[in-house]
Write a protein that holds these residues in place. Sequence first.
Motif, mmCIF file in Angstrom:
data_model
loop_
_atom_site.group_PDB
_atom_site.id
_atom_site.type_symbol
_atom_site.label_atom_id
_atom_site.label_comp_id
_atom_site.label_asym_id
_atom_site.label_seq_id
_atom_site.Cartn_x
_atom_site.Cartn_y
_atom_site.Cartn_z
ATOM 1 N N LYS A 82 -23.820 4.960 -76.417
ATOM 2 C CA LYS A 82 -24.232 5.825 -77.526
ATOM 3 C C LYS A 82 -23.080 6.653 -78.087
ATOM 4 O O LYS A 82 -23.308 7.686 -78.723
ATOM 5 C CB LYS A 82 -25.373 6.752 -77.099
ATOM 6 N N SER A 83 -21.852 6.230 -77.852
ATOM 7 C CA SER A 83 -20.706 6.985 -78.352
ATOM 8 C C SER A 83 -20.369 6.560 -79.776
ATOM 9 O O SER A 83 -20.699 5.461 -80.215
ATOM 10 C CB SER A 83 -19.488 6.787 -77.444
ATOM 11 N N ASP A 116 -23.647 -1.449 -88.140
ATOM 12 C CA ASP A 116 -24.683 -0.538 -87.666
ATOM 13 C C ASP A 116 -25.840 -0.390 -88.645
ATOM 14 O O ASP A 116 -26.798 0.339 -88.378
ATOM 15 C CB ASP A 116 -24.081 0.835 -87.340
ATOM 16 N N TRP A 124 -21.505 -2.331 -84.215
ATOM 17 C CA TRP A 124 -22.561 -1.810 -83.356
ATOM 18 C C TRP A 124 -22.615 -2.643 -82.084
ATOM 19 O O TRP A 124 -22.606 -3.872 -82.135
ATOM 20 C CB TRP A 124 -23.901 -1.868 -84.075
ATOM 21 N N ASN A 127 -25.091 -1.348 -76.297
ATOM 22 C CA ASN A 127 -25.337 -0.079 -75.607
ATOM 23 C C ASN A 127 -25.509 1.083 -76.584
ATOM 24 O O ASN A 127 -25.477 2.241 -76.193
ATOM 25 C CB ASN A 127 -24.215 0.225 -74.614
ATOM 26 N N ARG A 128 -25.633 0.736 -77.886
ATOM 27 C CA ARG A 128 -25.890 1.682 -78.983
ATOM 28 C C ARG A 128 -24.663 2.524 -79.332
ATOM 29 O O ARG A 128 -24.772 3.560 -79.972
ATOM 30 C CB ARG A 128 -27.094 2.579 -78.676
ATOM 31 N N SER A 129 -23.493 2.079 -78.905
ATOM 32 C CA SER A 129 -22.251 2.707 -79.353
ATOM 33 C C SER A 129 -21.842 2.106 -80.686
ATOM 34 O O SER A 129 -22.172 0.960 -81.005
ATOM 35 C CB SER A 129 -21.135 2.497 -78.329
#
Length: 266
Positions: A82-83, A116, A124, A127-129
């Motif tokens: 998520k970074s 994204d 994207w 892991n949603r980074s």
Amino acid sequence: MYITEKRKLQRPGRRTGDRAAGASGAGAAEWVRQNLGFQPDTAQERVLTTQSARVVMNCTRQWGKSTVTAAKAVYQASTVAKSLTLVVSPSARQTGEFLRKAAEFVRKLGLRPKGDGDNEMSLWLPNRSRIVGVPGNEATVRGFSAVSLLLVDEAARVDDDMYLAIRPMLTVSHGALWLMSTPYGKRGFFYETWAEGGSEWERVRVPADECPRIERAFLAEERRTLGERWYQQEYQCEFVDSVSGIFDRELVERAITKDVKPLEFD
């Protein structure tokens, strides 16, 4: 520069210790060797594994600063879920080139690069980074916040107003800030950071004669062709004065004093 041996790829975010590793940079050089097939030289390994939150890289042309920072961006995104990694460049073309290098590294992970859904130049990860690229336009960058890693590519040619606009993005996240560039005269935030930035900045200088991929015969030819001033700037990491100036910058600065009292009028 690249390892051709096939290896088992480590998928993003599979180890419980990944968050700490991504935040600190420890182990990054080995990670990019194993997962991205990128073999960093000594100076590149230093910047990949640095523990400093503030890094300014003063590098020769063709050292590979965009490539090594693209590898760092993919490492950060892969190991810290998520970074947000934000890449700022002087132009859309340069930002797009950086994202293309990052996308090639993402493919090395066995992933299909995709955006994204919100930003034209973005990557994207599962892991949603995200890795998001923006051109050097102060008006288009203010919507981002909580940036984990802020990369300013060709920083010597990015406007000071842009730099002032992006720094607050690190306020809450306490993210890392990297400035990378070849010098462009004694002006702007890149020069001021290098010359007077303070002890919190780790300074990395890589002139051309210390880059193992640049041949000495080529440098000799460039020196003859470009002349000493341009050669020193482009290949030897020197901040040189503009040829249009009548007086040397350092001479002017030494002539300035704060001891003169202002005139007062009744």
